[in-house]
Design a protein around this motif. Sequence first.
Motif, mmCIF file in Angstrom:
data_model
loop_
_atom_site.group_PDB
_atom_site.id
_atom_site.type_symbol
_atom_site.label_atom_id
_atom_site.label_comp_id
_atom_site.label_asym_id
_atom_site.label_seq_id
_atom_site.Cartn_x
_atom_site.Cartn_y
_atom_site.Cartn_z
ATOM 1 N N PHE A 7 13.527 41.527 -35.029
ATOM 2 C CA PHE A 7 14.853 41.333 -35.619
ATOM 3 C C PHE A 7 15.489 42.667 -35.974
ATOM 4 O O PHE A 7 16.670 42.904 -35.709
ATOM 5 C CB PHE A 7 14.745 40.452 -36.867
ATOM 6 N N ALA A 11 18.852 44.068 -34.454
ATOM 7 C CA ALA A 11 20.007 44.314 -35.323
ATOM 8 C C ALA A 11 20.510 45.735 -35.153
ATOM 9 O O ALA A 11 21.723 45.972 -35.093
ATOM 10 C CB ALA A 11 19.613 44.064 -36.779
ATOM 11 N N ILE A 14 22.382 45.881 -31.888
ATOM 12 C CA ILE A 14 23.659 45.174 -31.950
ATOM 13 C C ILE A 14 24.676 45.993 -32.723
ATOM 14 O O ILE A 14 25.791 46.252 -32.249
ATOM 15 C CB ILE A 14 23.460 43.788 -32.608
ATOM 16 N N LEU A 15 24.301 46.444 -33.931
ATOM 17 C CA LEU A 15 25.288 47.110 -34.779
ATOM 18 C C LEU A 15 25.615 48.499 -34.244
ATOM 19 O O LEU A 15 26.780 48.924 -34.275
ATOM 20 C CB LEU A 15 24.777 47.172 -36.220
ATOM 21 N N ALA A 18 27.947 47.923 -31.399
ATOM 22 C CA ALA A 18 29.279 47.504 -31.854
ATOM 23 C C ALA A 18 30.062 48.699 -32.368
ATOM 24 O O ALA A 18 31.247 48.873 -32.053
ATOM 25 C CB ALA A 18 29.148 46.445 -32.942
ATOM 26 N N LEU A 19 29.381 49.569 -33.147
ATOM 27 C CA LEU A 19 30.060 50.779 -33.623
ATOM 28 C C LEU A 19 30.466 51.662 -32.447
ATOM 29 O O LEU A 19 31.555 52.245 -32.436
ATOM 30 C CB LEU A 19 29.139 51.556 -34.573
ATOM 31 N N VAL A 21 31.248 50.673 -29.428
ATOM 32 C CA VAL A 21 32.421 50.084 -28.774
ATOM 33 C C VAL A 21 33.682 50.511 -29.504
ATOM 34 O O VAL A 21 34.686 50.897 -28.894
ATOM 35 C CB VAL A 21 32.302 48.549 -28.742
ATOM 36 N N ILE A 22 33.634 50.461 -30.834
ATOM 37 C CA ILE A 22 34.842 50.740 -31.604
ATOM 38 C C ILE A 22 35.172 52.227 -31.579
ATOM 39 O O ILE A 22 36.341 52.604 -31.480
ATOM 40 C CB ILE A 22 34.652 50.264 -33.060
ATOM 41 N N LEU A 34 28.921 48.077 -25.138
ATOM 42 C CA LEU A 34 28.983 46.613 -25.185
ATOM 43 C C LEU A 34 27.732 46.014 -24.538
ATOM 44 O O LEU A 34 27.179 45.032 -25.048
ATOM 45 C CB LEU A 34 30.248 46.128 -24.473
ATOM 46 N N THR A 37 24.994 46.069 -27.076
ATOM 47 C CA THR A 37 25.137 44.982 -28.051
ATOM 48 C C THR A 37 24.698 43.656 -27.445
ATOM 49 O O THR A 37 23.991 42.864 -28.090
ATOM 50 C CB THR A 37 26.594 44.887 -28.511
ATOM 51 N N LEU A 38 25.099 43.399 -26.198
ATOM 52 C CA LEU A 38 24.787 42.112 -25.583
ATOM 53 C C LEU A 38 23.284 41.969 -25.364
ATOM 54 O O LEU A 38 22.735 40.874 -25.535
ATOM 55 C CB LEU A 38 25.543 41.972 -24.264
ATOM 56 N N VAL A 41 21.858 41.020 -28.639
ATOM 57 C CA VAL A 41 22.060 39.595 -28.921
ATOM 58 C C VAL A 41 21.061 38.758 -28.123
ATOM 59 O O VAL A 41 20.517 37.764 -28.633
ATOM 60 C CB VAL A 41 23.521 39.195 -28.596
ATOM 61 N N THR A 44 17.895 38.788 -29.921
ATOM 62 C CA THR A 44 17.991 37.870 -31.064
ATOM 63 C C THR A 44 17.778 36.430 -30.627
ATOM 64 O O THR A 44 17.102 35.655 -31.298
ATOM 65 C CB THR A 44 19.372 38.010 -31.712
ATOM 66 N N PHE A 45 18.353 36.077 -29.470
ATOM 67 C CA PHE A 45 18.183 34.713 -28.960
ATOM 68 C C PHE A 45 16.711 34.413 -28.678
ATOM 69 O O PHE A 45 16.230 33.319 -28.966
ATOM 70 C CB PHE A 45 19.005 34.519 -27.685
#
Lengths: 200, 106
Positions: A7, A11, A14-15, A18-19, A21-22, A34, A37-38, A41, A44-45
């Motif tokens: 986890f 995490a 992912i985070l 995401a940062l 990407v922005i 991206l 991040t995917l 995820v 996580t699944f």
Amino acid sequence: MAETIVFAVAALLILGGALGVILSRNPVHSALFLVQTLFGVAITFIDLDAHFLAAVQVIVYAGAIVILFLFVIMLLGVDQAENLDIEPIAGQRPIALIIAAATLAGLMSVVLSVGDKLTGADSVTGPLDAVIRVDALGASPESATDVRVLGSHLFTDYVFAFEITAVLLTIAVVGAVLLARRPSGPIESFSEDDAVEAVR
Amino acid sequence: MTFAVDAPTTDWYLMLSAVLFSLGALGLLVRRNPLVMFMCVELMLNAVNITFVAIGRELKDVGGQLAVFFVLVVAAAEVVVGLAIIVTIIRRRPGANADDISVLKG
């Protein structure tokens, strides 16, 4: 313990993605973050025992959607770094930060106030319990995977929704072809005028 | 569903999802490049997907995973149409950002 480590790694992926990407100046870098991040995820699944969705996540999102993004970036030639220091609208960033922080505070307060007691009973109509579904399908318990459970629901209870998604995808493909087709005839002259106007 | 003491609970996944959703919203509000804004929408969709799967496991319901399946399909359709629109706009106005097309008129 292993689940916690997985986890934490997911995490972070992912985070961080995401940062990225922005904050990336270059849209190509954003697309690659991206992907990160995917993948996070998808991990996580797997941690949540949704193995089929993890595979689909990688194939559809990382394999198809991000490649589509990269295609469009390359096709349009917008793969230059943009200057992020310019703020197009005065006060946009502080307000955006406030709105995002408020969203986060709202979501967090809901999660924390609910605590471990989620409302709602355990499912009786669509249990993830593989044994029940296996009996219905007459298969051996070893072959009971989430793919089998998902498939049996998708093609029985949710078959109309499934058919409608087929229609939706067809409409999307037709619409994309229609939109992205190079315009011919009188539309062409409009686009030239606009190009001149855009240069001014 | 019982968890081991040190295994992550559903709350953790929901918090991760909340942070990811907020980051996506922040990016959508801050960035002006339509392509990057689109990627931020994907981030928000993924945050919701994590929520669906986590709560689906908590309630032992297959509905969570089915919802994610349909979100994936709709996201794919949305990206196809959205990118086609962006291609059309940028072909007409090279270098357009979200503010240039705020009036939705040629």
